[in-house]
Motif scaffolding. Structure first.
Motif, short mmCIF file in Angstrom:
data_model
loop_
_atom_site.label_atom_id
_atom_site.label_comp_id
_atom_site.label_asym_id
_atom_site.label_seq_id
_atom_site.Cartn_x
_atom_site.Cartn_y
_atom_site.Cartn_z
N ALA A 1 0.96 -1.06 -0.07
CA ALA A 1 0.17 0.23 0.25
C ALA A 1 0.62 1.20 -0.27
CB ALA A 1 -1.50 -0.07 0.58
N ASP A 2 0.60 1.95 -0.59
CA ASP A 2 1.45 3.64 -0.65
C ASP A 2 1.91 3.39 1.00
OD1 ASP A 2 1.24 3.75 -3.13
OD2 ASP A 2 -0.93 5.24 -3.25
N GLY A 3 3.37 4.24 1.10
CA GLY A 3 3.09 5.24 2.17
C GLY A 3 4.00 3.91 3.25
N ASN A 4 4.68 4.14 3.83
CA ASN A 4 5.14 3.61 5.11
C ASN A 4 5.79 2.05 5.25
OD1 ASN A 4 6.17 3.27 8.04
ND2 ASN A 4 3.99 2.77 8.96
N ASP A 5 6.87 2.16 3.97
CA ASP A 5 7.19 1.22 3.34
C ASP A 5 8.14 0.25 4.09
OD1 ASP A 5 5.80 1.39 0.64
OD2 ASP A 5 7.76 2.01 -0.14
N GLU A 6 8.64 0.91 5.62
CA GLU A 6 9.18 0.39 6.48
C GLU A 6 8.63 -0.81 6.97
OE1 GLU A 6 12.07 2.89 8.12
OE2 GLU A 6 12.27 3.42 6.60
N LYS A 7 7.10 -0.60 7.74
CA LYS A 7 6.42 -0.52 8.35
C LYS A 7 5.45 -2.12 7.57
CE LYS A 7 2.60 -0.38 11.48
NZ LYS A 7 2.09 -2.40 11.49
N GLN A 8 5.93 -1.97 6.89
CA GLN A 8 5.04 -2.53 5.66
C GLN A 8 5.92 -4.33 5.57
OE1 GLN A 8 2.63 -1.86 2.27
NE2 GLN A 8 2.96 -0.28 3.08
N GLN A 9 7.10 -3.54 5.36
CA GLN A 9 8.52 -4.99 5.09
C GLN A 9 8.51 -5.26 6.39
OE1 GLN A 9 11.62 -3.50 3.85
NE2 GLN A 9 13.20 -5.09 3.67
N GLN A 10 8.35 -4.89 8.16
CA GLN A 10 9.01 -5.36 9.14
C GLN A 10 7.56 -6.83 9.42
OE1 GLN A 10 11.00 -5.17 10.89
NE2 GLN A 10 12.29 -4.51 9.21
N ASP A 11 5.98 -5.93 9.67
CA ASP A 11 5.61 -6.70 9.45
C ASP A 11 5.10 -8.28 8.67
OD1 ASP A 11 4.17 -5.02 10.72
OD2 ASP A 11 2.45 -4.36 9.47
N ALA A 12 5.99 -7.86 7.13
CA ALA A 12 5.76 -9.13 6.20
C ALA A 12 6.88 -9.86 7.17
CB ALA A 12 6.15 -8.62 4.75
#
Length: 128
Positions: A53-64
């Motif tokens: 999703a747009d925005g906060n790529d780092e959080k999405q990567q950590q969640d993955a």
């Protein structure tokens, strides 16, 4: 003169390459976590692909990555429910990539391997 220097460098590199590759192949492989007697090594490959999703790529990567580790941790539970008396994770690798192959938008992909030392249940060991 530059062509001579390049040719000489290539010649030296070509001559050194076989010796370099031989010295690398002669190195013994070391397993930092040896498998105990009576155990076998089991490897499992894991791959996750999650739309970004747009925005906060780092959080999405950590969640993955956390999802990947949760799945890796359940591998021992699945083995204990089926064929194993004991299981311990003794190796784990992971890689993350952002790809957009199909044109549907970027996806975060997490891939990796979990390596476990497993002591088989007596019935599973007999069929081995």
């Amino acid at each position: 003169m530059n062509k001579r220097m390049i040719s000489a460098a290539l010649l030296l590199l070509g001559a050194a390459a076989p010796a370099f590759s031989q010295s690398l192949s002669a190195l013994p492989l070391r397993n930092p976590h040896p498998i105990p007697d009576g155990y076998i090594s089991v490897q499992s490959g894991i791959s996750l692909s999650i739309p970004i999703a747009d925005g906060n790529d780092e959080k999405q990567q950590q969640d993955a990555i956390k999802s990947f580790y949760r799945i890796a941790a359940t591998n021992c539970a699945a083995l204990l429910d089926t064929i194993a008396d004991d299981c311990q994770i003794n190796g784990l690798t992971s890689n993350t990539d952002v790809i957009n192959i199909d044109g549907r938008g970027p996806k975060l992909t997490v891939r990796g391997q979990v390596t476990m030392a497993v002591k088989l249940k007596p019935a599973a060991a007999a069929t081995k």
